[in-house]
Design a protein around this motif. Structure first.
Motif, short mmCIF file in Angstrom:
data_model
loop_
_atom_site.label_atom_id
_atom_site.label_comp_id
_atom_site.label_asym_id
_atom_site.label_seq_id
_atom_site.Cartn_x
_atom_site.Cartn_y
_atom_site.Cartn_z
N UNK A 149 0.85 -1.19 0.00
CA UNK A 149 0.00 0.00 0.00
C UNK A 149 0.88 1.24 0.00
N UNK A 150 0.30 2.39 -0.33
CA UNK A 150 1.08 3.64 -0.32
C UNK A 150 1.64 3.91 1.08
N UNK A 151 0.86 3.59 2.10
CA UNK A 151 1.34 3.79 3.47
C UNK A 151 2.52 2.89 3.78
N UNK A 152 2.44 1.63 3.37
CA UNK A 152 3.52 0.68 3.63
C UNK A 152 4.81 1.07 2.90
N UNK A 153 4.69 1.46 1.63
CA UNK A 153 5.90 1.78 0.89
C UNK A 153 6.54 3.06 1.41
N UNK A 154 5.72 3.99 1.90
CA UNK A 154 6.29 5.20 2.50
C UNK A 154 7.04 4.86 3.78
N UNK A 155 6.48 3.97 4.59
CA UNK A 155 7.17 3.55 5.82
C UNK A 155 8.50 2.88 5.49
N UNK B 120 13.13 14.46 5.07
CA UNK B 120 12.38 15.32 6.00
C UNK B 120 11.51 14.47 6.92
N UNK B 121 10.76 13.56 6.34
CA UNK B 121 9.86 12.73 7.14
C UNK B 121 10.65 11.79 8.06
N UNK B 122 11.79 11.29 7.56
CA UNK B 122 12.63 10.43 8.40
C UNK B 122 13.20 11.21 9.58
N UNK B 123 13.54 12.48 9.35
CA UNK B 123 14.13 13.30 10.42
C UNK B 123 13.17 13.51 11.57
N UNK B 124 11.88 13.46 11.29
CA UNK B 124 10.87 13.58 12.36
C UNK B 124 10.96 12.38 13.30
N UNK B 125 11.49 11.28 12.81
CA UNK B 125 11.51 10.03 13.58
C UNK B 125 12.90 9.70 14.13
N UNK B 126 13.85 10.61 13.94
CA UNK B 126 15.21 10.34 14.41
C UNK B 126 15.23 10.14 15.93
N UNK B 127 15.92 9.10 16.36
CA UNK B 127 16.09 8.87 17.79
C UNK B 127 17.27 9.71 18.26
N UNK B 128 16.99 10.73 19.07
CA UNK B 128 18.04 11.64 19.55
C UNK B 128 18.65 11.06 20.83
N UNK B 129 19.91 10.68 20.71
CA UNK B 129 20.59 10.12 21.88
C UNK B 129 22.08 10.46 21.84
N UNK C 285 10.34 3.46 2.80
CA UNK C 285 11.26 4.50 2.32
C UNK C 285 11.84 5.29 3.50
N UNK C 286 11.01 5.61 4.47
CA UNK C 286 11.47 6.36 5.64
C UNK C 286 12.50 5.55 6.41
N UNK C 287 12.30 4.25 6.53
CA UNK C 287 13.27 3.41 7.23
C UNK C 287 14.61 3.38 6.49
N UNK C 288 14.55 3.30 5.16
CA UNK C 288 15.78 3.35 4.36
C UNK C 288 16.50 4.68 4.60
N UNK C 289 15.73 5.78 4.58
CA UNK C 289 16.32 7.11 4.79
C UNK C 289 16.91 7.24 6.19
N UNK C 290 16.23 6.68 7.19
CA UNK C 290 16.75 6.73 8.56
C UNK C 290 18.12 6.05 8.64
N UNK C 291 18.24 4.89 8.02
CA UNK C 291 19.53 4.19 8.03
C UNK C 291 20.61 5.01 7.32
#
Length: 354
Positions: free
Chosen positions: A258-264, A345-354, A266-272
């Motif tokens: 789904x569009x939601x799944x593929x976006x999730x 941008x969307x991945x940066x919203x989910x960055x774990x700050x530590x 992509x965000x995980x790839x960007x986070x890495x």
């Protein structure tokens, strides 16, 4: 997939598989046939630089070698860079054997080449370029900003020498971290061997909405897969006209995501990728906070500083913030407080700050 399609995630290497980019390919070919010594192909990650480069190289009636600097570790050694060059020459041995077999310091073992990188018969990079100059050769270096490091100056010295004396050589460098590529070359730095050298610059821009939708539509048609216009619109809005993301999204949607799944995904790839990029920064946590601040809407110096200080609970010096913002721009992550890639941008919203 037997044949290459628009929705093939591997880099393209011929025009029939590459969507658009005719203008950019023609610019590269014109610069090469005009014997420009130094050509830069610039653009953000996934914009298609490698595909455009490979397509242009395959269309030109010239000898060429291609070095993929993504293979280099950050603190690469002399052995690492010589191994990379040897592998690149080995892949083109049929075109360059008659030159290579005459060079002291190079051994040809079947279809493999070995280059002496120390000791007797060691060959310097400048000497290697001089020998290659016996033929017309294009030396293409993908993600050339990765050459920053221990041998940076020696490599630039060799390129500067070839620029001045080896008229049969053309260097094509690509870079997705544009500021870091400029830093490596140092064409504006009086201390750099390449200071003041002219270079031809070709910038790959993202596709606009209509071109993005056309690319997606054609990709789905190749797969005999029907989608409505709303899907094309939503993919464009989420991925912002960056061809690599459009290919990823189209392929994943075709495979049943789904569009939601593929976006999730992509965000995980960007986070890495962001984590890997920030691993080389000394203040990783602060970089993450600044990226989160900008992703949340801090769109000027004052807002970013206030956001960072609130998160840190302390006053941050202007020079510290300037260094972080400059570094993020050099890595082609942001420009003018805006993310160059909406997925980042969307991945940066989910960055774990530590």
């Amino acid at each position: 997939m037997g044949q290459k399609l628009i929705f093939d995630e591997r880099p393209k290497d011929n025009r029939k598989d590459l969507f658009d980019r005719e203008i950019e390919i023609e610019k590269i070919e014109k610069a090469v046939t005009s014997r420009k010594p130094l050509i830069l192909i610039l653009g953000v990650r996934r914009i298609g630089k490698t595909s455009v480069l490979q397509t242009a190289l395959n269309e030109l009636n010239e000898n060429w070698i291609l070095l993929d600097c993504r293979k280099l570790k950050e603190n690469y050694s002399r052995r690492d860079i010589y191994t990379l060059i040897a592998q690149s020459l080995s892949r083109r041995i049929d075109k360059l054997k008659n030159v290579l077999e005459k060079i002291n310091g190079i051994s040809i073992l079947g279809n493999q080449i070995e280059i002496k990188w120390k000791g007797r018969n060691y060959i310097s990079l400048a000497d290697l370029f001089d020998h290659l100059n016996e033929k017309r050769v294009i030396i293409a270096i993908d993600e050339a900003q990765k050459l920053r490091g221990p041998m940076s100056n020696e490599i630039k010295e060799a390129i500067a020498h070839a620029y001045d004396y080896d008229k049969n050589l053309t260097f094509i460098l690509t870079g997705s971290e544009i500021g870091l590529l400029y830093d490596f070359l140092g064409v504006s730095n009086p201390k750099s061997p390449l200071y003041g050298r002219y270079y031809e610059e070709i910038v790959l821009e993202r596709f606009d909405k209509e071109k993005s939708k056309e690319m997606l539509k054609r990709g789905f048609e190749e797969l005999s897969f029907k989608v409505n216009d709303n899907v094309l619109e939503e993919i464009y809005e989420e991925f912002g006209g960056i061809p690599g993301w459009l290919v990823f999204a189209g392929l994943q949607y075709y495979s049943g995501k789904s569009l939601k799944e593929l976006k999730e995904m992509a965000v995980q790839i960007a986070l890495n990728e962001i984590e890997n990029l920030l691993n080389r920064t000394p203040a990783k946590r602060r970089y993450k906070i600044v990226m989160k601040c900008i992703a949340r809407g801090s769109d000027n110096w004052t807002k970013v500083k206030e956001c960072l200080e609130k998160e840190e609970g302390s006053i941050i010096s202007s020079s510290v913030l300037s260094n972080i913002l400059n570094s993020l721009e050099k890595m082609s992550i942001i420009k003018d407080y805006t993310f160059l890639d909406p997925v980042y941008r969307d991945a940066s919203m989910k960055l774990a700050v530590r």
